[in-house]
Design a protein around this motif. Sequence first.
Motif, PDB file in Angstrom:
ATOM      1  N   ASP A 118       0.820  -1.218   0.000  1.00  0.00           N
ATOM      2  CA  ASP A 118       0.000   0.000   0.000  1.00  0.00           C
ATOM      3  C   ASP A 118       0.850   1.264   0.000  1.00  0.00           C
ATOM      4  O   ASP A 118       0.455   2.290  -0.554  1.00  0.00           O
ATOM      5  N   GLU A 119       2.006   1.201   0.646  1.00  0.00           N
ATOM      6  CA  GLU A 119       2.899   2.361   0.662  1.00  0.00           C
ATOM      7  C   GLU A 119       4.316   1.914   0.957  1.00  0.00           C
ATOM      8  O   GLU A 119       4.555   0.791   1.423  1.00  0.00           O
ATOM      9  N   LEU A 120       5.264   2.816   0.685  1.00  0.00           N
ATOM     10  CA  LEU A 120       6.683   2.548   0.914  1.00  0.00           C
ATOM     11  C   LEU A 120       7.274   3.661   1.774  1.00  0.00           C
ATOM     12  O   LEU A 120       6.879   4.829   1.644  1.00  0.00           O
ATOM     13  N   SER A 121       8.246   3.311   2.614  1.00  0.00           N
ATOM     14  CA  SER A 121       9.026   4.332   3.308  1.00  0.00           C
ATOM     15  C   SER A 121       9.854   5.089   2.275  1.00  0.00           C
ATOM     16  O   SER A 121      10.094   4.575   1.170  1.00  0.00           O
ATOM     17  N   PRO A 122      10.307   6.301   2.591  1.00  0.00           N
ATOM     18  CA  PRO A 122      11.128   7.049   1.627  1.00  0.00           C
ATOM     19  C   PRO A 122      12.357   6.275   1.172  1.00  0.00           C
ATOM     20  O   PRO A 122      12.709   6.301  -0.012  1.00  0.00           O
ATOM     21  N   GLU A 123      13.019   5.559   2.102  1.00  0.00           N
ATOM     22  CA  GLU A 123      14.228   4.811   1.736  1.00  0.00           C
ATOM     23  C   GLU A 123      13.890   3.645   0.812  1.00  0.00           C
ATOM     24  O   GLU A 123      14.594   3.397  -0.171  1.00  0.00           O
ATOM     25  N   ALA A 124      12.827   2.918   1.111  1.00  0.00           N
ATOM     26  CA  ALA A 124      12.439   1.792   0.264  1.00  0.00           C
ATOM     27  C   ALA A 124      12.077   2.270  -1.137  1.00  0.00           C
ATOM     28  O   ALA A 124      12.424   1.638  -2.139  1.00  0.00           O
ATOM     29  N   ALA A 125      11.378   3.411  -1.208  1.00  0.00           N
ATOM     30  CA  ALA A 125      11.008   3.977  -2.515  1.00  0.00           C
ATOM     31  C   ALA A 125      12.254   4.391  -3.288  1.00  0.00           C
ATOM     32  O   ALA A 125      12.354   4.161  -4.497  1.00  0.00           O
ATOM     33  N   ALA A 126      13.212   4.996  -2.603  1.00  0.00           N
ATOM     34  CA  ALA A 126      14.442   5.442  -3.258  1.00  0.00           C
ATOM     35  C   ALA A 126      15.266   4.260  -3.744  1.00  0.00           C
ATOM     36  O   ALA A 126      15.825   4.288  -4.849  1.00  0.00           O
ATOM     37  N   ILE A 127      15.342   3.209  -2.951  1.00  0.00           N
ATOM     38  CA  ILE A 127      16.167   2.041  -3.271  1.00  0.00           C
ATOM     39  C   ILE A 127      15.491   1.154  -4.313  1.00  0.00           C
ATOM     40  O   ILE A 127      16.152   0.547  -5.153  1.00  0.00           O
ATOM     41  N   GLY A 128      14.169   1.080  -4.255  1.00  0.00           N
ATOM     42  CA  GLY A 128      13.452   0.207  -5.178  1.00  0.00           C
ATOM     43  C   GLY A 128      13.479  -1.245  -4.755  1.00  0.00           C
ATOM     44  O   GLY A 128      13.380  -2.150  -5.583  1.00  0.00           O
ATOM     45  N   ALA A 129      13.628  -1.487  -3.453  1.00  0.00           N
ATOM     46  CA  ALA A 129      13.636  -2.850  -2.908  1.00  0.00           C
ATOM     47  C   ALA A 129      13.143  -2.799  -1.469  1.00  0.00           C
ATOM     48  O   ALA A 129      13.391  -1.824  -0.757  1.00  0.00           O
ATOM     49  N   VAL A 130      12.466  -3.859  -1.072  1.00  0.00           N
ATOM     50  CA  VAL A 130      11.871  -3.941   0.271  1.00  0.00           C
ATOM     51  C   VAL A 130      12.333  -5.215   0.948  1.00  0.00           C
ATOM     52  O   VAL A 130      12.303  -6.290   0.342  1.00  0.00           O
ATOM     53  N   ASN A 131      12.791  -5.103   2.197  1.00  0.00           N
ATOM     54  CA  ASN A 131      13.134  -6.307   2.954  1.00  0.00           C
ATOM     55  C   ASN A 131      12.303  -6.442   4.227  1.00  0.00           C
ATOM     56  O   ASN A 131      12.430  -7.426   4.945  1.00  0.00           O
ATOM     57  N   THR A 132      11.449  -5.456   4.491  1.00  0.00           N
ATOM     58  CA  THR A 132      10.634  -5.473   5.704  1.00  0.00           C
ATOM     59  C   THR A 132       9.258  -4.908   5.391  1.00  0.00           C
ATOM     60  O   THR A 132       9.162  -3.809   4.826  1.00  0.00           O
ATOM     61  N   VAL A 133       8.212  -5.652   5.732  1.00  0.00           N
ATOM     62  CA  VAL A 133       6.841  -5.198   5.521  1.00  0.00           C
ATOM     63  C   VAL A 133       6.123  -5.169   6.861  1.00  0.00           C
ATOM     64  O   VAL A 133       6.067  -6.185   7.563  1.00  0.00           O
ATOM     65  N   VAL A 134       5.607  -4.011   7.237  1.00  0.00           N
ATOM     66  CA  VAL A 134       4.817  -3.873   8.457  1.00  0.00           C
ATOM     67  C   VAL A 134       3.341  -4.019   8.092  1.00  0.00           C
ATOM     68  O   VAL A 134       2.852  -3.352   7.172  1.00  0.00           O
ATOM     69  N   LEU A 135       2.651  -4.906   8.800  1.00  0.00           N
ATOM     70  CA  LEU A 135       1.225  -5.155   8.588  1.00  0.00           C
ATOM     71  C   LEU A 135       0.458  -4.562   9.771  1.00  0.00           C
ATOM     72  O   LEU A 135       0.561  -5.056  10.895  1.00  0.00           O
ATOM     73  N   LYS A 136      -0.275  -3.493   9.502  1.00  0.00           N
ATOM     74  CA  LYS A 136      -0.953  -2.793  10.599  1.00  0.00           C
ATOM     75  C   LYS A 136      -2.191  -2.080  10.063  1.00  0.00           C
ATOM     76  O   LYS A 136      -2.133  -1.434   9.008  1.00  0.00           O
ATOM     77  N   ASP A 137      -3.289  -2.215  10.780  1.00  0.00           N
ATOM     78  CA  ASP A 137      -4.539  -1.529  10.431  1.00  0.00           C
ATOM     79  C   ASP A 137      -4.967  -1.828   8.996  1.00  0.00           C
ATOM     80  O   ASP A 137      -5.476  -0.946   8.286  1.00  0.00           O
ATOM     81  N   GLY A 138      -4.748  -3.067   8.562  1.00  0.00           N
ATOM     82  CA  GLY A 138      -5.164  -3.472   7.234  1.00  0.00           C
ATOM     83  C   GLY A 138      -4.283  -2.983   6.107  1.00  0.00           C
ATOM     84  O   GLY A 138      -4.594  -3.203   4.928  1.00  0.00           O
ATOM     85  N   ARG A 139      -3.165  -2.331   6.445  1.00  0.00           N
ATOM     86  CA  ARG A 139      -2.276  -1.788   5.421  1.00  0.00           C
ATOM     87  C   ARG A 139      -0.933  -2.521   5.431  1.00  0.00           C
ATOM     88  O   ARG A 139      -0.476  -3.008   6.475  1.00  0.00           O
TER      89      ARG A 139
END
Length: 283
Positions: A82-103
């Motif tokens: 649903d969304e990316l942190s600024p660093e994840a968006a800049a890097i173009g890769a994700v290694n951690t996903v937080v699941l909270k409030d349906g997002r």
Amino acid sequence: MSGKSILAGLIGSGIQASLTPRMHEREGARQGLRYVYRLIDLKQLGLAVSDLPDLLAGAQRFGFNGLNITHPCKQAIIPLLDELSPEAAAIGAVNTVVLKDGRKTGHNTDWWGFAEGFRRGLPDADLRHVVQLGAGGAGAAVGYALLRLGVEHLSIFDVQMERAAELASRLNSLFGDGRATAVSTPDTAIPQAHGLVNTTPRGMADYPGLPVAAELLRPDLWVAEIVYFPIETALLRAARQRGCRTLDGGGMALFQAVGAFGLFTGMEPNADDMGADFKAMLG
């Protein structure tokens, strides 16, 4: 016990040797949490990257607080979030996903993990010119970290030349033109470089061997790894034999877990305690 419970997991392929579950669970116990961390191994389960939507939906349905993501899913996961942190968006890769409030929110703690390990392990390294091997999800995070650390020029090699070119272009858009270039072979770049970083799987148990010819290594070249299983790869062993200063992949493995623990729990992890656990498990 605080009464608070945390359910987390790691999605990747061939991850049975991962030390991340025990690092999280032991730190959770010290902080009074009921902390359960599960491996979701695509290889063992007979699943593929195409099963990520179902795995994410299942994690949300079963109340997971978060997921770590590793090879080969760090980039494929992005369109499903649903969304990316600024660093994840800049890097173009994700290694951690937080699941909270349906997002589902994607983060990248790999870059900080590598940077923190580097600052502690090679604090006065020459950062004028560095060659990086690999431009995948981990390579994207390491390239970002290296330029944040102050590397003046980064030469990137990947067996998929277009992937190296894409990463160099992304980094130049973030840090300025000319800071990164893609190279067609590391053999011509390493003789002019001051540092070498391997972000490929070469050196892991399933991918034995050297990512570059040992003859390219010389005493005034520092060499860093992100592989931590084994902690001494063939590359690090060859580099030490040739008098290079070296950095193993343990720092990145530790500090990415430290960062993810904080995101999953909202609590401040004790990096020293987690580091002691990590060393004991490696030993």
